[in-house]
Scaffold this motif. Sequence first.
Motif, PDB file in Angstrom:
ATOM      1  N   TYR A 105       0.861  -1.189   0.000  1.00 42.41           N
ATOM      2  CA  TYR A 105       0.000   0.000   0.000  1.00 42.41           C
ATOM      3  C   TYR A 105       0.894   1.235   0.000  1.00 42.41           C
ATOM      4  O   TYR A 105       1.934   1.268   0.705  1.00 42.41           O
ATOM      5  N   GLU A 133      -2.584   3.882  -3.575  1.00 43.67           N
ATOM      6  CA  GLU A 133      -2.276   2.710  -4.396  1.00 43.67           C
ATOM      7  C   GLU A 133      -2.176   1.474  -3.503  1.00 43.67           C
ATOM      8  O   GLU A 133      -1.510   1.506  -2.463  1.00 43.67           O
ATOM      9  N   GLN A 135      -1.819  -3.024  -3.742  1.00 46.67           N
ATOM     10  CA  GLN A 135      -1.496  -4.127  -4.647  1.00 46.67           C
ATOM     11  C   GLN A 135      -1.472  -5.432  -3.878  1.00 46.67           C
ATOM     12  O   GLN A 135      -0.972  -5.506  -2.746  1.00 46.67           O
ATOM     13  N   ALA A 137      -0.424  -9.506  -4.940  1.00 46.78           N
ATOM     14  CA  ALA A 137       0.073 -10.371  -6.019  1.00 46.78           C
ATOM     15  C   ALA A 137       0.351 -11.759  -5.463  1.00 46.78           C
ATOM     16  O   ALA A 137       0.726 -11.925  -4.280  1.00 46.78           O
ATOM     17  N   ALA A 323      -2.504 -10.937  -9.950  1.00 42.32           N
ATOM     18  CA  ALA A 323      -2.269  -9.643  -9.320  1.00 42.32           C
ATOM     19  C   ALA A 323      -3.548  -8.822  -9.354  1.00 42.32           C
ATOM     20  O   ALA A 323      -4.308  -8.851 -10.332  1.00 42.32           O
ATOM     21  N   GLU A 325      -4.689  -4.785  -8.405  1.00 44.98           N
ATOM     22  CA  GLU A 325      -4.197  -3.470  -8.047  1.00 44.98           C
ATOM     23  C   GLU A 325      -5.343  -2.467  -8.050  1.00 44.98           C
ATOM     24  O   GLU A 325      -6.323  -2.614  -8.802  1.00 44.98           O
ATOM     25  N   SER A 326      -5.200  -1.437  -7.218  1.00 41.95           N
ATOM     26  CA  SER A 326      -6.192  -0.370  -7.157  1.00 41.95           C
ATOM     27  C   SER A 326      -5.470   0.958  -7.005  1.00 41.95           C
ATOM     28  O   SER A 326      -4.483   1.060  -6.263  1.00 41.95           O
ATOM     29  N   SER A 327      -5.950   1.948  -7.706  1.00 40.97           N
ATOM     30  CA  SER A 327      -5.340   3.275  -7.655  1.00 40.97           C
ATOM     31  C   SER A 327      -6.456   4.314  -7.737  1.00 40.97           C
ATOM     32  O   SER A 327      -7.266   4.289  -8.674  1.00 40.97           O
TER      33      SER A 327
END
Length: 485
Positions: A105, A133, A135, A137, A323, A325-327
């Motif tokens: 993070y 952000e 992530q 994975a 994976a 991910e978030s942004s």
Amino acid sequence: MGQARWPLLCAGVLLSGACSQFDEGRALAPALRPDVELSRTAGTHAQALPQDWWSLYHDPQLDRLVQAALAHNRELAAAQANVQVLLGGLRSAAAGRWPTTRLGYGYRYGRDGDDQTLAQASDSHADSQWQHEAQFALDYELDLWGRVAASIVAARADAEAAQAARDGLRVNVAAQTTRAYLRVCALGARREVQLQSVAVLQGSLALTRQQQAAGVLTALDINRQQSLLEQTRALLPRLQGQRQAALFELAVLSGQPPQHLDQQASHCQRLPSIARPLPVGDAWSLLQRRPDIRQAERQLFAARARIDTAKAQLYPQVQFGAALESSAATFGAMGDSKALTFAIGPMISWRFPNRAQAHARVEQAHASSDGALARFDSVVLGALRDVEQALALYAGERQQRAALARATAQSQRAFELVRLNLDAGAVDGLELLDSQRTLVRQQAELAEADLRLLERQVELFRALGGGWQRTDTPQSLALHTGARP
């Protein structure tokens, strides 16, 4: 490998890895019986050697000392720590079966490449902003070529080899402790023999003085008797010093400072003995029992497993990854579907343009395996040699001790006859002196022979590999990997 070497190679304890291609889950294949037999000597029996062979002396004090040494010896503690180190390596290798995960993070200020690209396409300006952000994975290696499995087997074999090395040290500690205690007792008994010789010589000296007063013997006879008495008495301090040294060794073997003398052991003046023939078993049980053979076999197994590890480097490495991910500009918007990106699928990596390095590792692994095989053969032959030498030396010492016992009995009888003849005036003081000197010397030689015989017994037991057994046998390694060893 020629046919002649197969019986020798397959004579170990766990030879599945040495006599067949590595297979982690395979049950241990039956090993071939070695084409050798131990010599049969007088005073030995083919009965199996007990685990705690020192109990054959039926001496509770010795049992206590050996158990204390096995529990507190510092070299054993260091060997056990080394086992724990390799067990940690085994757990690390076993973890390769499971996927690796990453969770991250971040909160940062700026603009990313997508914002800049959009601004250029729309002929606008990309503003900088704070961005959340996150992530997650996941990566998992598909062990298609057995690299992970082989590395686990090699790590397990390394840990088992370390356990065998520790067990070999236990054998030596038990033997050293027994030898030191027997030496304490033997030197105590030897000192008693010397004190008895001093008492006998003092009585003879008193008799000689009476004979001198009666005019039968001369002052020269008195001087000779006095000299022999002092020579016999002079050995007492040396015997006491040797006994103290053996007590110091007992203390250190038990993990104590040398000054921490065992008071109960220091009073031992009786030689422990084994009333029945020594149990030595056979060559097959010897090869199953000796820790050094087990250690060499496990090292060979590890070397063979590393061949498979090296071969796996010749092929592509396949990993399955996922994976998420978030942004987003705000923390609450991170769960919005527009802020989420994901990817899932396999990934193949293969250094095929430069396979020379991988081939070199395979050749190196094969050479290491050949060396481990040669060391294994050497250890097996060395074990058989140790036992045969110990048997031969024990048989010779036993025969010599019996001959010295007969000679000492004859010297005792001769001394008694000379004293009777001296009282009757049939012999002179010189004959009495010679008979005394002979008796004192042979009594001392018999006492030394008793100690050597005991030491040969201990050396035979050590060569047979007894005394290493304990609860955490190599089977317990399954607890560290969740699989059979």
